[in-house]
Design a protein around this motif. Structure first.
Motif, PDB file in Angstrom:
ATOM      1  N   LEU A   1       0.739  -1.292   0.011  1.00 45.64           N
ATOM      2  CA  LEU A   1      -0.138   0.021  -0.108  1.00 45.64           C
ATOM      3  C   LEU A   1       0.904   1.259  -0.090  1.00 45.64           C
ATOM      4  N   VAL A   2       2.066   1.160   0.509  1.00 45.44           N
ATOM      5  CA  VAL A   2       2.983   2.290   0.450  1.00 45.44           C
ATOM      6  C   VAL A   2       2.981   2.876  -0.708  1.00 45.44           C
ATOM      7  N   MET A   3       3.267   2.017  -1.771  1.00 46.21           N
ATOM      8  CA  MET A   3       3.302   2.608  -3.248  1.00 46.21           C
ATOM      9  C   MET A   3       2.086   3.306  -3.684  1.00 46.21           C
ATOM     10  N   ILE A   4       0.921   3.000  -3.357  1.00 45.48           N
ATOM     11  CA  ILE A   4      -0.084   3.889  -4.143  1.00 45.48           C
ATOM     12  C   ILE A   4      -0.631   5.047  -3.017  1.00 45.48           C
ATOM     13  N   GLU A   5      -0.028   4.893  -2.002  1.00 49.02           N
ATOM     14  CA  GLU A   5      -0.352   6.102  -1.015  1.00 49.02           C
ATOM     15  C   GLU A   5       0.632   7.124  -1.386  1.00 49.02           C
ATOM     16  N   SER A   6       2.133   6.828  -1.634  1.00 52.95           N
ATOM     17  CA  SER A   6       3.084   7.825  -2.267  1.00 52.95           C
ATOM     18  C   SER A   6       2.617   8.546  -3.724  1.00 52.95           C
ATOM     19  N   LEU A   7       2.136   7.469  -4.530  1.00 51.16           N
ATOM     20  CA  LEU A   7       1.912   8.115  -5.807  1.00 51.16           C
ATOM     21  C   LEU A   7       0.578   8.887  -5.723  1.00 51.16           C
ATOM     22  N   ALA A   8      -0.564   8.717  -4.920  1.00 50.71           N
ATOM     23  CA  ALA A   8      -1.474   9.670  -4.872  1.00 50.71           C
ATOM     24  C   ALA A   8      -0.904  11.157  -4.115  1.00 50.71           C
ATOM     25  N   ALA A   9      -0.016  11.323  -3.462  1.00 43.19           N
ATOM     26  CA  ALA A   9       0.539  12.280  -3.042  1.00 43.19           C
ATOM     27  C   ALA A   9       1.387  13.050  -3.843  1.00 43.19           C
ATOM     28  N   GLY A  10       1.360  12.474  -5.150  1.00 47.78           N
ATOM     29  CA  GLY A  10       2.294  13.073  -6.173  1.00 47.78           C
ATOM     30  C   GLY A  10       3.710  12.586  -6.158  1.00 47.78           C
TER      31      GLY A  10
ATOM     32  N   ARG B   1      17.404  10.677 -11.097  1.00 47.57           N
ATOM     33  CA  ARG B   1      16.632  10.899 -12.207  1.00 47.57           C
ATOM     34  C   ARG B   1      15.222  11.276 -11.689  1.00 47.57           C
ATOM     35  N   ILE B   2      15.090  11.585 -10.244  1.00 46.78           N
ATOM     36  CA  ILE B   2      13.802  11.796  -9.934  1.00 46.78           C
ATOM     37  C   ILE B   2      12.935  12.977 -10.619  1.00 46.78           C
ATOM     38  N   ASP B   3      13.648  14.143 -10.947  1.00 48.73           N
ATOM     39  CA  ASP B   3      12.931  14.896 -11.650  1.00 48.73           C
ATOM     40  C   ASP B   3      12.405  14.886 -12.929  1.00 48.73           C
ATOM     41  N   GLU B   4      12.619  13.751 -13.556  1.00 45.85           N
ATOM     42  CA  GLU B   4      12.019  13.101 -14.754  1.00 45.85           C
ATOM     43  C   GLU B   4      10.611  12.771 -14.641  1.00 45.85           C
ATOM     44  N   ILE B   5      10.126  12.531 -13.373  1.00 45.87           N
ATOM     45  CA  ILE B   5       8.946  11.980 -13.250  1.00 45.87           C
ATOM     46  C   ILE B   5       7.883  13.128 -12.797  1.00 45.87           C
ATOM     47  N   ASP B   6       6.772  13.026 -13.520  1.00 48.40           N
ATOM     48  CA  ASP B   6       5.849  14.134 -13.292  1.00 48.40           C
ATOM     49  C   ASP B   6       4.710  13.891 -12.119  1.00 48.40           C
ATOM     50  N   PRO B   7       4.784  14.744 -11.131  1.00 41.80           N
ATOM     51  CA  PRO B   7       3.904  14.319 -10.062  1.00 41.80           C
ATOM     52  C   PRO B   7       2.380  13.995 -10.401  1.00 41.80           C
ATOM     53  N   GLU B   8       1.944  14.748 -11.473  1.00 41.65           N
ATOM     54  CA  GLU B   8       0.498  14.737 -11.718  1.00 41.65           C
ATOM     55  C   GLU B   8       0.530  13.064 -12.526  1.00 41.65           C
ATOM     56  N   ALA B   9       1.511  12.493 -13.176  1.00 43.59           N
ATOM     57  CA  ALA B   9       1.624  11.238 -13.632  1.00 43.59           C
ATOM     58  C   ALA B   9       1.320  10.327 -12.417  1.00 43.59           C
ATOM     59  N   CYS B  10       2.022  10.605 -11.407  1.00 49.40           N
ATOM     60  CA  CYS B  10       2.018   9.661 -10.208  1.00 49.40           C
ATOM     61  C   CYS B  10       0.637   9.641  -9.506  1.00 49.40           C
ATOM     62  N   ARG B  11      -0.049  10.779  -9.517  1.00 47.14           N
ATOM     63  CA  ARG B  11      -1.385  10.963  -8.939  1.00 47.14           C
ATOM     64  C   ARG B  11      -2.218  10.118 -10.055  1.00 47.14           C
ATOM     65  N   ARG B  12      -2.213  10.119 -11.411  1.00 52.44           N
ATOM     66  CA  ARG B  12      -2.962   9.259 -12.151  1.00 52.44           C
ATOM     67  C   ARG B  12      -2.731   7.724 -12.062  1.00 52.44           C
TER      68      ARG B  12
END
Length: 403
Positions: A298-307, A343-354
């Motif tokens: 669940l940690v993974m989807i919690e983190s993604l939901a926060a962007g 490489r973290i800056d390559e990831i869009d927070p909104e893509a994580c939320r989606r």
């Protein structure tokens, strides 16, 4: 919430509220609501105050099913809070049991709860157990269709020995990967239903990285806290460990983890549900270095939901949850995790939320309702049970798309 309490001094009995027969077999063509018994572990309240993955999923499922109009009874610890009717057993065991009692007394209390449920099985259309193997013997005593969601690891010898003894019992996996350890056994898989949560409160917190790496979970060898510490040390990015130390893991924490913590590591301890969204949203990335076949995480989807992107080892369900290069990075070793931090800056927070939207409460609830209805006599398809050893990949919980 309607509550009945059951304790060690005597098992209380009460009759579940019945849905009128006319409503359950109406002629309108609409599917009738179901009377569903949900059986939760007794270790933590449902939902838990802080750590507790299975209990959070059960809480989400019960509330979601009630919202759909189903008649749900939850068998769980007495401090639980739910929209369903609560049949309360004991106080949460983690609050008062040591490691010895957890191994010796806790199984007996779970069996006692199942015995109470077996006596009332006729009150329900479907029984859904989240107790893993402990519920298996009762499936032979209960005429009511009973399905088990397996929340734990299946690659253990005793699991492989016991499951084939109950090969006709409908099982639900929480990821496709979870089944691989027992793919050679003749089992009856009803479906894979990915875990889901109500993640809106995570999305409501603005993503504003504070520059640290986050680790959320338990301090246990298989969760990889030492790997997280190494990644932090090698990258120079501070690490915050928001983690629980169970009684069985105290020695590991004191003897192996604590000595490796330098000035770059801050141990913040177990955080509450209210604290989690901000913790994730302020992290540069969440590390998920679990070095075992984690059934979900669940940690993974919690983190993604926060962007916040996730940097994870390629283990267990990780490839089913994280899209490599889009919502985080899937790595094969520590060296790749170190490289991914840069490489973290390559990831869009909104893509994580989606990405997190794929694992919402509504989809999980609908997946389970489909399973329940498939078990009822006269269900569509002509058979109340799925065929044994259903192929990996058949999911009643969609794994793509947005809500």
């Amino acid at each position: 919430m309607e509550t009945s309490t059951v304790n060690g001094e005597g098992l209380a009995r009460r009759t579940a509220r019945s849905v009128p027969a006319a409503a359950r077999a109406n002629g309108t063509g609409a599917e009738a609501p179901l009377r569903i018994a949900q059986v939760a572990p007794l270790y933590e309240a449902v939902p838990p105050g802080a750590y507790g993955g299975t209990e959070r999923v059960v809480a989400t499922l019960c509330d979601g099913l009630v919202a759909q109009g189903h008649d749900v009874t939850l068998f769980a610890p007495e401090t639980s809070s739910t929209e369903a009717r609560l049949e309360a057993f004991e106080k949460p065991l983690r609050e008062r049991f040591d490691a010895h009692e957890m191994a010796s007394v806790a199984p007996h209390l779970h069996l006692e709860m199942m015995a109470e449920l077996a006596a009332r099985a006729g009150d329900f259309d479907v029984i859904h157990s989240h107790l893993d193997l402990l519920a298996l013997p009762f499936t032979r005593l209960i005429a009511t269709p009973t399905v088990l969601t397996l929340h734990g690891r299946l690659d253990l010898d005793f699991v492989r020995q016991l499951l084939p003894r109950y090969g006709s019992v409908p099982l639900v996996s929480i990821s496709d990967d979870q089944r691989r350890a027992v793919a050679d056994l003749d089992l009856t898989w009803a479906a894979t239903v990915h875990n889901g949560l109500d993640l809106q409160h995570y999305r409501d917190v603005p993503h504003d990285s504070d520059g640290y790496l986050g680790f959320v979970g338990r301090i246990a060898h298989e969760k990889g806290p030492l790997t997280a510490i190494e990644v932090s040390r090698r990258t120079g990015v501070p690490l915050r460990l928001a983690a629980k130390v169970d009684p069985t893991d105290v020695a590991y924490y004191q003897e192996e983890v604590a000595p490796q913590m330098g000035s770059h590591v801050r141990f913040v301890g177990e955080i509450t549900e209210d604290e989690k969204p901000t913790f994730y949203a302020c992290a540069r990335a969440t590390l998920f270095p679990s070095d075992w076949p984690e059934p979900f995480g669940l940690v993974m989807i919690e983190s993604l939901a926060a962007g916040t992107p996730v940097i994870a080892l390629r283990r267990g369900s990780v490839p089913e949850v994280i899209e490599d290069g889009v919502t985080g990075f899937i790595c094969d070793d520590v060296d790749e995790m170190v490289e991914a931090v840069g490489r973290i800056d390559e990831i869009d927070p909104e893509a994580c939320r989606r990405g997190a939207a794929r694992f919402n409460a509504e989809r999980m609830c609908q997946g389970y309702v489909d399973v329940y209805r498939s078990l009822l006599p006269g269900s569509a398809g002509g058979s109340p049970l799925p065929a044994p050893r259903q192929a990996l990949g058949q999911q009643l919980s969609p794994s793509t798309g947005e809500n």
